[in-house]
Design a protein around this motif. Structure first.
Motif, PDB file in Angstrom:
ATOM      1  N   LYS A  41       8.446  11.945   2.023  1.00  0.00           N
ATOM      2  CA  LYS A  41       8.938  10.799   1.248  1.00  0.00           C
ATOM      3  C   LYS A  41       9.287   9.631   2.164  1.00  0.00           C
ATOM      4  N   LYS A  42       9.897   9.925   3.313  1.00  0.00           N
ATOM      5  CA  LYS A  42      10.274   8.871   4.253  1.00  0.00           C
ATOM      6  C   LYS A  42       9.047   8.135   4.786  1.00  0.00           C
ATOM      7  N   VAL A  43       7.975   8.893   5.047  1.00  0.00           N
ATOM      8  CA  VAL A  43       6.741   8.275   5.554  1.00  0.00           C
ATOM      9  C   VAL A  43       6.181   7.296   4.527  1.00  0.00           C
ATOM     10  N   TRP A  44       6.107   7.737   3.274  1.00  0.00           N
ATOM     11  CA  TRP A  44       5.555   6.894   2.211  1.00  0.00           C
ATOM     12  C   TRP A  44       6.483   5.719   1.893  1.00  0.00           C
ATOM     13  N   ASP A  45       7.768   5.979   1.888  1.00  0.00           N
ATOM     14  CA  ASP A  45       8.715   4.903   1.564  1.00  0.00           C
ATOM     15  C   ASP A  45       8.722   3.827   2.654  1.00  0.00           C
ATOM     16  N   LYS A  46       8.590   4.233   3.904  1.00  0.00           N
ATOM     17  CA  LYS A  46       8.573   3.267   5.004  1.00  0.00           C
ATOM     18  C   LYS A  46       7.401   2.307   4.868  1.00  0.00           C
ATOM     19  N   GLU A  47       6.219   2.844   4.581  1.00  0.00           N
ATOM     20  CA  GLU A  47       5.030   1.992   4.434  1.00  0.00           C
ATOM     21  C   GLU A  47       5.129   1.113   3.189  1.00  0.00           C
ATOM     22  N   MET A  48       5.700   1.667   2.128  1.00  0.00           N
ATOM     23  CA  MET A  48       5.850   0.894   0.896  1.00  0.00           C
ATOM     24  C   MET A  48       6.794  -0.288   1.106  1.00  0.00           C
ATOM     25  N   GLN A  49       7.896  -0.064   1.785  1.00  0.00           N
ATOM     26  CA  GLN A  49       8.862  -1.141   2.032  1.00  0.00           C
ATOM     27  C   GLN A  49       8.270  -2.211   2.945  1.00  0.00           C
ATOM     28  N   SER A  50       7.448  -1.795   3.894  1.00  0.00           N
ATOM     29  CA  SER A  50       6.785  -2.763   4.782  1.00  0.00           C
ATOM     30  C   SER A  50       5.842  -3.659   3.989  1.00  0.00           C
ATOM     31  N   LEU A  51       5.075  -3.044   3.102  1.00  0.00           N
ATOM     32  CA  LEU A  51       4.163  -3.821   2.251  1.00  0.00           C
ATOM     33  C   LEU A  51       4.943  -4.773   1.347  1.00  0.00           C
ATOM     34  N   LYS A  52       6.017  -4.288   0.781  1.00  0.00           N
ATOM     35  CA  LYS A  52       6.831  -5.099  -0.127  1.00  0.00           C
ATOM     36  C   LYS A  52       7.414  -6.325   0.574  1.00  0.00           C
ATOM     37  N   LYS A  53       7.921  -6.136   1.781  1.00  0.00           N
ATOM     38  CA  LYS A  53       8.517  -7.254   2.524  1.00  0.00           C
ATOM     39  C   LYS A  53       7.476  -8.317   2.852  1.00  0.00           C
ATOM     40  N   SER A  54       6.289  -7.883   3.222  1.00  0.00           N
ATOM     41  CA  SER A  54       5.228  -8.834   3.573  1.00  0.00           C
ATOM     42  C   SER A  54       4.885  -9.745   2.395  1.00  0.00           C
ATOM     43  N   PHE A  55       4.800  -9.171   1.197  1.00  0.00           N
ATOM     44  CA  PHE A  55       4.429  -9.981   0.035  1.00  0.00           C
ATOM     45  C   PHE A  55       5.610 -10.755  -0.534  1.00  0.00           C
ATOM     46  N   GLU A  56       6.809 -10.258  -0.353  1.00  0.00           N
ATOM     47  CA  GLU A  56       7.981 -11.043  -0.778  1.00  0.00           C
ATOM     48  C   GLU A  56       8.087 -12.325   0.046  1.00  0.00           C
ATOM     49  N   LYS A  57       7.705 -12.237   1.321  1.00  0.00           N
ATOM     50  CA  LYS A  57       7.725 -13.431   2.173  1.00  0.00           C
ATOM     51  C   LYS A  57       6.673 -14.447   1.739  1.00  0.00           C
ATOM     52  N   LEU A  58       5.596 -13.975   1.141  1.00  0.00           N
ATOM     53  CA  LEU A  58       4.539 -14.887   0.702  1.00  0.00           C
ATOM     54  C   LEU A  58       4.918 -15.650  -0.559  1.00  0.00           C
ATOM     55  N   GLU A  59       5.808 -15.107  -1.349  1.00  0.00           N
ATOM     56  CA  GLU A  59       6.149 -15.749  -2.621  1.00  0.00           C
ATOM     57  C   GLU A  59       6.835 -17.100  -2.417  1.00  0.00           C
ATOM     58  N   LYS A  60       7.634 -17.214  -1.375  1.00  0.00           N
ATOM     59  CA  LYS A  60       8.342 -18.481  -1.135  1.00  0.00           C
ATOM     60  C   LYS A  60       7.374 -19.640  -0.876  1.00  0.00           C
ATOM     61  N   PRO A  61       6.431 -19.540   0.073  1.00  0.00           N
ATOM     62  CA  PRO A  61       5.493 -20.658   0.282  1.00  0.00           C
ATOM     63  C   PRO A  61       4.586 -20.908  -0.931  1.00  0.00           C
ATOM     64  N   ILE A  62       4.304 -19.878  -1.694  1.00  0.00           N
ATOM     65  CA  ILE A  62       3.507 -20.098  -2.909  1.00  0.00           C
ATOM     66  C   ILE A  62       4.279 -20.959  -3.900  1.00  0.00           C
ATOM     67  N   LYS A  63       5.563 -20.669  -4.071  1.00  0.00           N
ATOM     68  CA  LYS A  63       6.406 -21.468  -4.975  1.00  0.00           C
ATOM     69  C   LYS A  63       6.493 -22.914  -4.495  1.00  0.00           C
ATOM     70  N   GLU A  64       6.689 -23.086  -3.198  1.00  0.00           N
ATOM     71  CA  GLU A  64       6.800 -24.446  -2.641  1.00  0.00           C
ATOM     72  C   GLU A  64       5.505 -25.231  -2.841  1.00  0.00           C
ATOM     73  N   THR A  65       4.399 -24.577  -2.607  1.00  0.00           N
ATOM     74  CA  THR A  65       3.101 -25.247  -2.776  1.00  0.00           C
ATOM     75  C   THR A  65       2.859 -25.619  -4.233  1.00  0.00           C
ATOM     76  N   PHE A  66       3.240 -24.737  -5.138  1.00  0.00           N
ATOM     77  CA  PHE A  66       3.066 -24.996  -6.568  1.00  0.00           C
ATOM     78  C   PHE A  66       3.870 -26.228  -6.997  1.00  0.00           C
ATOM     79  N   VAL A  67       5.149 -26.270  -6.601  1.00  0.00           N
ATOM     80  CA  VAL A  67       6.006 -27.401  -6.999  1.00  0.00           C
ATOM     81  C   VAL A  67       5.506 -28.701  -6.374  1.00  0.00           C
TER      82      VAL A  67
END
Length: 232
Positions: A144-170
């Motif tokens: 579970k730790k192996v899978w959760d670690k990779e999942m959290q890494s993926l999640k953080k990468s895309f959460e960081k992308l949402e901010k510049p997408i919002k800025e570009t949209f506005v």
């Protein structure tokens, strides 16, 4: 005149004899009614399938149609339809903006949502195994730790992308020219970040995808396969 008189005097041709209609024996009414029940059920299932096929081909299968089969297959031929991405917090108008202005980044968001679903499903499966065999829970927790670690890494990468997408949209709403310039400057970098994060995650989930049953190839066969899985 003599010829006309002969034609008038000639007797009319006898009318064609009508053969009597033979009435088939209907047989026992109870037997016919028993046969009618399964026939009605079969016809009902066929009717459901026939009614659903046009809707799914026209709407539900828009990804397969608009992305791969519509027109020339170019990005310009694709048509945006609102979809629910449970792991993406961007509102629909921003997703539509990405689809129109940064289509490859939009595809990455869709792929990210699917990968997150796979991670969550696998973690839940491992957790269920650990619960079923509590004396071996240590093994399940390690996986579970192996899978959760990779999942959290993926999640953080895309959460960081949402901010510049919002800025570009506005920015694009306020000043389309400046917004397009920002897209030209940042879209490639955002896409590179998304692809790197997805690449690592997909290496982890590749065995899960191989184990999944494959639907038949082709739009029509694939659609029929999905319908049968749902209703038959």
């Amino acid at each position: 005149m003599g010829l006309l008189k002969k034609k008038k005097d000639e007797p009319n041709e006898p009318a064609a004899q009508v053969k009597p209609v033979q009435v088939q024996d209907k047989g026992d009414d109870d037997t016919e009614s028993d046969k009618a029940v399964p026939k009605k059920k079969s016809l009902f299932k066929k009717l459901i399938i026939l009614l659903l096929i046009p809707g799914i081909l026209g709407g539900g299968g828009f990804f397969a149609y608009t992305k791969f089969f519509s027109g020339s297959g170019t990005k310009d031929s694709r048509v945006y339809l609102p979809v629910t991405l449970s792991h993406v917090t961007l509102p629909q108008e921003m997703l539509a903006f990405c689809f129109a202005r940064m289509p490859e980044l939009y595809d990455a968001l869709v792929a990210y949502d699917g990968e997150m679903d796979l991670f969550e499903a696998e973690i839940a499966r491992i957790d269920a195994v650990g619960t079923k065999y509590p004396d071996q829970e240590r093994i399940a927790d390690g996986q579970k730790k192996v899978w959760d670690k990779e999942m959290q890494s993926l999640k953080k990468s895309f959460e960081k992308l949402e901010k510049p997408i919002k800025e570009t949209f506005v920015l694009f709403q306020v000043n389309p020219t400046a917004g397009q310039e920002k897209i030209d400057q940042t879209a490639e970098e955002m896409l590179r970040t998304a692809k790197e994060a997805l690449g690592k995650a997909q290496e982890q989930t590749a065995p899960l995808k191989k184990a999944m049953p494959k639907a038949p190839e082709g739009l029509v066969k694939g659609t029929l396969y999905k319908i049968k899985k749902m209703f038959l």
